[in-house]
Design a protein around this motif. Structure first.
Motif, PDB file in Angstrom:
ATOM      1  N   GLN A   1       0.833  -1.199   0.000  1.00  7.13           N
ATOM      2  CA  GLN A   1       0.000   0.000   0.000  1.00  7.13           C
ATOM      3  C   GLN A   1       0.865   1.246   0.000  1.00  7.13           C
ATOM      4  O   GLN A   1       2.019   1.236   0.442  1.00  7.13           O
ATOM      5  N   VAL A   2       0.271   2.335  -0.493  1.00  9.72           N
ATOM      6  CA  VAL A   2       0.955   3.626  -0.473  1.00  9.72           C
ATOM      7  C   VAL A   2      -0.089   4.724  -0.439  1.00  9.72           C
ATOM      8  O   VAL A   2      -1.155   4.595  -1.046  1.00  9.72           O
ATOM      9  N   GLN A   3       0.208   5.764   0.297  1.00 12.57           N
ATOM     10  CA  GLN A   3      -0.622   6.964   0.269  1.00 12.57           C
ATOM     11  C   GLN A   3       0.143   8.061  -0.456  1.00 12.57           C
ATOM     12  O   GLN A   3       1.360   8.214  -0.260  1.00 12.57           O
ATOM     13  N   ALA A  24       4.988  10.427  -1.144  1.00  7.08           N
ATOM     14  CA  ALA A  24       4.516   9.061  -0.911  1.00  7.08           C
ATOM     15  C   ALA A  24       4.781   8.650   0.529  1.00  7.08           C
ATOM     16  O   ALA A  24       5.747   9.094   1.148  1.00  7.08           O
ATOM     17  N   SER A  25       3.918   7.764   1.031  1.00  8.64           N
ATOM     18  CA  SER A  25       4.009   7.340   2.431  1.00  8.64           C
ATOM     19  C   SER A  25       5.015   6.225   2.644  1.00  8.64           C
ATOM     20  O   SER A  25       5.248   5.790   3.779  1.00  8.64           O
ATOM     21  N   ARG A  26       5.601   5.741   1.567  1.00  8.89           N
ATOM     22  CA  ARG A  26       6.595   4.679   1.665  1.00  8.89           C
ATOM     23  C   ARG A  26       7.678   4.935   0.635  1.00  8.89           C
ATOM     24  O   ARG A  26       7.554   5.822  -0.211  1.00  8.89           O
ATOM     25  N   SER A  27       8.698   4.144   0.681  1.00  8.64           N
ATOM     26  CA  SER A  27       9.788   4.277  -0.277  1.00  8.64           C
ATOM     27  C   SER A  27       9.274   4.044  -1.694  1.00  8.64           C
ATOM     28  O   SER A  27       8.498   3.126  -1.935  1.00  8.64           O
ATOM     29  N   ILE A  28       9.703   4.902  -2.608  1.00  3.81           N
ATOM     30  CA  ILE A  28       9.314   4.730  -4.003  1.00  3.81           C
ATOM     31  C   ILE A  28      10.453   4.158  -4.839  1.00  3.81           C
ATOM     32  O   ILE A  28      10.330   4.017  -6.048  1.00  3.81           O
ATOM     33  N   SER A  30      11.450   1.272  -5.192  1.00  3.90           N
ATOM     34  CA  SER A  30      11.119   0.015  -5.851  1.00  3.90           C
ATOM     35  C   SER A  30       9.875   0.133  -6.729  1.00  3.90           C
ATOM     36  O   SER A  30       9.439  -0.848  -7.329  1.00  3.90           O
ATOM     37  N   ASN A  73      13.978   9.561  -5.277  1.00 10.77           N
ATOM     38  CA  ASN A  73      13.740   8.329  -4.535  1.00 10.77           C
ATOM     39  C   ASN A  73      14.186   8.430  -3.073  1.00 10.77           C
ATOM     40  O   ASN A  73      13.672   7.717  -2.216  1.00 10.77           O
ATOM     41  N   ASN A  76      11.264  10.286  -1.522  1.00 11.67           N
ATOM     42  CA  ASN A  76       9.966   9.670  -1.821  1.00 11.67           C
ATOM     43  C   ASN A  76       8.982  10.689  -2.402  1.00 11.67           C
ATOM     44  O   ASN A  76       7.811  10.736  -2.003  1.00 11.67           O
TER      45      ASN A  76
END
Length: 115
Positions: A1-3, A24-28, A30, A73, A76
């Motif tokens: 999931q990502v926000q 983004a709420s997480r690493s992008i 990947s 990256n 994010n």
């Protein structure tokens, strides 16, 4: 999931510039493809620009030469630099990505180009 959370929209005069940012709420790092889309009142959502992880880009015909998409990256984020804005660029701009078979969208940020 990502926000995805967009920012940077606003009111600008024709010929002006704006820079949109998508966090983004997480690493992008990947995530292969991230993009910007827009939807004007009464129109379908359309592609503005996409960027792959190696950095390849693709733009909608109406924004080529005026808009530039970039990604960081480490932070994010995916940014959209918009130059030489026109009234027809007025729309809600959405950040987008796809993980597996699921698409994710931000809440959108309004861009209004008017004198």
């Amino acid at each position: 999931q990502v926000q995805l959370v967009e920012s940077g929209g606003g009111l600008v005069q024709p010929g002006g510039s704006l820079r949109l940012s998508c966090a983004a709420s997480r690493s992008i790092s990947s995530i292969y493809v991230m993009g910007w889309y827009r939807q004007a009142p009464g129109k379908q959502r359309e592609l503005v620009a996409i960027i792959t992880n190696p950095g390849s880009t693709n733009y909608g015909d109406s924004v080529k030469g005026r808009f530039t998409i970039s990604r960081d990256n480490a932070k994010n984020t995916v940014d959209l630099q918009m130059n030489t804005l026109k009234p027809e660029d007025t729309a809600v701009y959405y950040c987008n990505t796809k993980l597996g078979n699921r698409e994710y969208w931000g809440q959108g940020t309004q861009v209004t180009v008017s004198s």
